[in-house]
Design a protein around this motif. Structure first.
Motif, PDB file in Angstrom:
ATOM      1  N   ARG A  56       5.196   2.099  -3.095  1.00  0.00           N
ATOM      2  CA  ARG A  56       4.770   0.710  -2.865  1.00  0.00           C
ATOM      3  C   ARG A  56       5.795  -0.149  -2.122  1.00  0.00           C
ATOM      4  O   ARG A  56       5.428  -0.842  -1.168  1.00  0.00           O
ATOM      5  CB  ARG A  56       4.384   0.062  -4.179  1.00  0.00           C
ATOM      6  N   THR A  60       5.174  -2.062   2.698  1.00  0.00           N
ATOM      7  CA  THR A  60       5.212  -3.357   3.379  1.00  0.00           C
ATOM      8  C   THR A  60       6.622  -3.749   3.814  1.00  0.00           C
ATOM      9  O   THR A  60       6.862  -4.891   4.189  1.00  0.00           O
ATOM     10  CB  THR A  60       4.659  -4.462   2.458  1.00  0.00           C
ATOM     11  N   LYS A  68       2.837  -8.984   3.168  1.00  0.00           N
ATOM     12  CA  LYS A  68       3.510  -8.673   1.905  1.00  0.00           C
ATOM     13  C   LYS A  68       2.820  -9.371   0.732  1.00  0.00           C
ATOM     14  O   LYS A  68       2.608  -8.776  -0.323  1.00  0.00           O
ATOM     15  CB  LYS A  68       4.981  -9.073   1.969  1.00  0.00           C
ATOM     16  N   VAL A  69       2.454 -10.626   0.928  1.00  0.00           N
ATOM     17  CA  VAL A  69       1.780 -11.387  -0.131  1.00  0.00           C
ATOM     18  C   VAL A  69       0.416 -10.764  -0.431  1.00  0.00           C
ATOM     19  O   VAL A  69       0.064 -10.542  -1.596  1.00  0.00           O
ATOM     20  CB  VAL A  69       1.640 -12.877   0.269  1.00  0.00           C
ATOM     21  N   TYR A  72       0.885  -7.575  -2.206  1.00  0.00           N
ATOM     22  CA  TYR A  72       1.353  -7.780  -3.574  1.00  0.00           C
ATOM     23  C   TYR A  72       0.169  -7.979  -4.515  1.00  0.00           C
ATOM     24  O   TYR A  72       0.119  -7.415  -5.605  1.00  0.00           O
ATOM     25  CB  TYR A  72       2.302  -8.981  -3.641  1.00  0.00           C
TER      26      TYR A  72
END
Length: 185
Positions: A56, A60, A68-69, A72
């Motif tokens: 994980r 990114t 990335k957000v 997430y």
């Protein structure tokens, strides 16, 4: 291919005269023979199952903040979708490995006559294609040094065993040599 069309003289080494057809044919064979099974193999190991948590952070690493957000909050769903779309379930790993062994065996036989390159007497698009597609099977040290992706020691044991197997073949050695000698000449 497109860059060669735009810059035919500067990039003539990609498809040297007399070898272009053979190189194009081999590129197509590698695209189908290596591309799909490698994707299936690597995604199955990295995304399907307990190894996801290891992979994980690297998925990114070089991404924009928004990516990335989004990853997430939705990474697990995205990973499941990739597994579904590309049929990259863990159960597919043996089949993918068998297909890859066949391609590497054919390439190893081709290199068995002592040639230094897959086609012609110099580095061509065929060698570039092999190196680019096979990196998940040979993990060139250059990738580890970049820090962009998992290092050899970070990949799951199952993957390391496969890398060890493919690195030891003449085709794997050829791919590693292409990275050493031609990645940043």
């Amino acid at each position: 291919r497109r860059l060669h069309e735009i810059f035919p003289e500067e990039l003539s080494w990609l498809y040297p005269a007399g070898y272009a057809e053979e190189i194009l044919e081999l590129e197509d064979e590698l695209s189908l023979g290596l591309g799909a099974p490698i994707r299936q193999f690597a995604y199955a190991i990295a995304l399907d199952g307990e190894n996801y948590s290891v992979a994980r952070p690297y998925l990114t690493k070089e991404s924009a903040l928004i990516e990335k957000v989004l990853f997430y909050f939705g990474g697990r769903r995205i990973s499941r979708a990739i597994v579904e779309i590309y049929n990259c379930r863990s159960a597919c790993i043996p089949h993918a490995e068998e297909a890859l062994r066949g391609v590497f065996e054919t390439l190893s036989q081709r290199l068995g006559d002592g040639r230094r390159y897959l086609c012609a007497d110099s580095f061509t698009a065929a060698d570039l294609t092999l190196a680019a597609l096979s990196w998940p099977l040979v993990f060139p040290p250059l990738w580890e040094e970049s820090g962009i992706f998992l290092s050899y020691t970070e990949i799951p044991e199952r993957w390391r065993k496969t890398v060890d197997e493919f690195r030891s073949t003449p085709a794997g050695q050829h791919a590693l040599r292409m990275y050493r000698e031609h990645r940043f000449p």
